[in-house]
Design an enzyme around this catalytic site. Structure first.
Site, PDB file in Angstrom:
ATOM      1  N   MET F  75       5.032  -2.945  -4.548  1.00 13.25           N
ATOM      2  CA  MET F  75       4.855  -1.825  -5.445  1.00 13.25           C
ATOM      3  C   MET F  75       4.563  -0.533  -4.303  1.00 13.25           C
ATOM      4  O   MET F  75       4.191   0.413  -4.755  1.00 13.25           O
ATOM      5  CB  MET F  75       3.549  -1.665  -6.361  1.00 13.25           C
ATOM      6  N   CYS F  76       4.828  -0.789  -3.145  1.00 14.55           N
ATOM      7  CA  CYS F  76       4.586   0.082  -2.205  1.00 14.55           C
ATOM      8  C   CYS F  76       5.847   1.254  -2.090  1.00 14.55           C
ATOM      9  O   CYS F  76       6.877   0.601  -1.914  1.00 14.55           O
ATOM     10  CB  CYS F  76       4.716  -0.518  -0.582  1.00 14.55           C
ATOM     11  N   HIS F  77       5.428   2.242  -2.009  1.00 18.17           N
ATOM     12  CA  HIS F  77       6.587   3.405  -1.682  1.00 18.17           C
ATOM     13  C   HIS F  77       7.195   3.593  -0.489  1.00 18.17           C
ATOM     14  O   HIS F  77       6.556   3.450   0.486  1.00 18.17           O
ATOM     15  CB  HIS F  77       5.751   4.827  -2.045  1.00 18.17           C
ATOM     16  N   MET F 116      -0.609   0.776   4.139  1.00 17.18           N
ATOM     17  CA  MET F 116      -0.048  -0.545   4.116  1.00 17.18           C
ATOM     18  C   MET F 116       0.702  -0.737   5.270  1.00 17.18           C
ATOM     19  O   MET F 116       0.988  -1.990   5.697  1.00 17.18           O
ATOM     20  CB  MET F 116       0.744  -0.406   2.690  1.00 17.18           C
ATOM     21  N   GLU F 117       1.244   0.210   5.746  1.00 10.79           N
ATOM     22  CA  GLU F 117       2.105   0.263   7.227  1.00 10.79           C
ATOM     23  C   GLU F 117       1.334  -0.268   8.132  1.00 10.79           C
ATOM     24  O   GLU F 117       1.868  -1.017   9.215  1.00 10.79           O
ATOM     25  CB  GLU F 117       2.993   1.662   7.179  1.00 10.79           C
ATOM     26  N   ASP F 131       2.819 -17.558  16.503  1.00  8.81           N
ATOM     27  CA  ASP F 131       4.166 -18.078  16.260  1.00  8.81           C
ATOM     28  C   ASP F 131       4.364 -18.582  17.933  1.00  8.81           C
ATOM     29  O   ASP F 131       5.167 -19.323  18.100  1.00  8.81           O
ATOM     30  CB  ASP F 131       5.306 -17.406  15.823  1.00  8.81           C
TER      31      ASP F 131
END
Lengths: 163, 163, 163, 163, 163, 163
Positions: F75-77, F116-117, F131
């Protein structure tokens, strides 16, 4: 807890800050080239390649490649492109081979230039030609690939001299 | 309802059927090159580029690019790569410029070869070098890019003659 | 610390476990359709659309769309496709409109079927036709889109009855 | 070196130049439909499908699909969407089947319309419904899929007449 | 032309060669956690968040995230996952906050393990919870995120001791 | 045809409408952490990990991860980032382990924030460290991951208190 800061700052990578750069119209024109044998050339021209119409597919790949630039080039800023155009022309080389010249033209209104988008479009387009033809000839050569011209932005107009 | 079938079959593109091809170990070695000025060369070597450590970022980009090959090359079959390695070496050219040679090595166990993955890795790697250096010099040239060697598969061993 | 487990298990989504399913050759054939005006039809056939050769671009889009299926369909298992082919045919409808029929054929050797890949290829192909023609006519209709046939896997052969 | 230019210009594809178009608020409303058996309908409603809550997953897939539009539709301009909403309603058909109607609403402030984003969202949403239900019934039909309404941009307001 | 090879070999990155590794069934179970206020907890449980059903969306995001692992983790080998499952449980913390525990289970038949896929699924799932709730509370904390167990492959069984 | 509308509206997900939000400069600073053994720490610092220079690769992964945020968070723009920077520092923990602290700084000019970024960049960066080191130690722990500060937008300035 003890702080240890021996990170070498020199090599650090970043997506540089362009927040303060002005949004202007920006264009770039890049060029690549695919050098191939007469047999491959004739197969392309006569639409005889098993994978299909080489130039039609390569052109679509190049345009889609322009849109993927910020996805594949790590420090490249994302941009909403407003136009991408790709044209082809053929040259007959002195050694009997044929050169497919690929010209890409990219446009946007944004804070960073579109040189990378034009160069990436040209490269993906050339790689697609190779892919469509490699069953016939694996010795095809791609390049040179370079920027012809750019406009817009603080660094202004660039036009490659030797063209 | 009347059927009209005047689709020209000639130019049709397809991802050719490789279902019956045998799964074998396949390798490819490709090469690209970035020719740049002494100033850019020194900036790279001394880690002075504003965007960061050029070769470290380009190498990561090339390896990730290999994994994106089937995503950007339309008729290329998807493959699960089992190894990707990229090495760099520098040449001093006669005209005072420097050439960064990029060698890519790709491996898989699969039904199709990995030539496109090696060539795409080399191209994305070279484009990333351009991106990291273009603030200093926009006249950098990429290429030639070509296949050096491949093994595995029905068409067998290919080794570029002039190498 | 007190454990509270009132998660409703019913609605939970998952990518179901196919580890034990056998790897067999699997094929799927799906169909979609684009219904458009005579004007649009003629523009397509005569290659007069401003965005380019509609069918050539749509075919490439459909093939690339097949490869992106597991990326856009959340619970779909990733698969390495071994072949994708798309063909077009035209029907003249009774109301004077034209129907572009899109047939997609997808193949793999794997643990799950390729129905979704064939249906996604057909849908992306049809959407691309719309995109290339929407400047001339926004009332174009896509569909019906459905599976014609599939082979391979435990559920075996499926062939749509009304075809 | 001799220049040979026999490229047919007609079929060339391009991402048309929209640099000069004005940035305005743009909306689009599209519709798709999935027609399925009573058994599948009841499995969906009662959350009995093995892959999970069909409508919840399909809605997420549709919204994410809207954001991937420029990635899958070759000549489509990239856009930063400012809103995506998807709603469902059920119809009982005369033949005893059930129709899931999917309505997608997309918004942006940009230089090009969002019709393709609304149509792609609807298609990906419908394909996801198929994927979640295909273990029970492979004869599910998707479509028709079409544009209901759009606002903004030079071509202005479009509203489908037969709605 | 003079060869200059002063590339420092030490720091070179590569996708290590796993061609010779055996294809076996591999599983991984990872865990992440999201710690949030009672207000946020109640909004999630009562489905009052403006962006929608937090856990339903997060679960889909986590499963899709597992499939994107090799795309976002540079040196990670691509793998065709055969199953992904994610479950949630709530803990009430001593300080009055609530902890959402996320358990991810990933399976494949392949040459490399799926630890990264399980950890990436858990991380993307947790990030999505944050995104869906950040309008109410920006001080939500994600983690710890770690591997609980893995099976298959040469390194064999790993089970985290403190669990 | 009878309309049946028993869709539960409560749980519906959407990408909320931000069309009317103002475009302002927005920044976010997030933090993550990777806790690992002294052996792993020394392998990283001495560039002895088989997969390569851990921090160099992780930094590139984090920056590329920031650009993929809207692709992985449902739901992130989508946003065109104007700058991403990541820095590392080491802490020696009381139990003899080492903590790699990851700080991410993201900037844009847009209608929504970049929290969010920044959080996604930090998470992908931390996952990449795992990793690159998991061959030596599978018990590495990631997190906590949280927002430190954000500026810009209607909700204004947020600064985490306990920092």
């Amino acid at each position: 807890m003890e702080k240890l800061t021996h990170m070498n700052e020199q090599g650090r990578a970043k997506m540089v800050d362009v927040t303060e750069k002005q949004e202007t119209v920006r264009t770039a024109h890049a060029k690549s080239c695919v050098v191939l044998s007469k047999e491959v050339y004739e197969n392309i021209i006569q639409l005889k390649m098993k994978k299909g119409d080489v130039l039609a597919v390569a052109q679509v790949a190049g345009i889609m490649g322009a849109k993927k630039t910020a996805d594949v080039i790590p420090m490249c800023h994302p941009l909403s492109l407003t136009g991408v155009d790709i044209s082809f022309s053929w040259q007959e080389c002195e050694d009997g081979q044929y050169a497919l010249e690929i010209d890409t033209y990219v446009k946007t209104k944004g804070s960073t230039g579109v040189e990378m988008e034009a160069l990436t479009a040209a490269s993906i387009c050339a790689l697609t030609v190779y892919d469509m033809c490699k069953a016939v000839d694996k010795s095809i050569v791609i390049g040179p690939t370079y920027l012809i011209e750019k406009t817009g932005g603080k660094s202004g107009h660039f036009k490659r001299q030797e063209e």
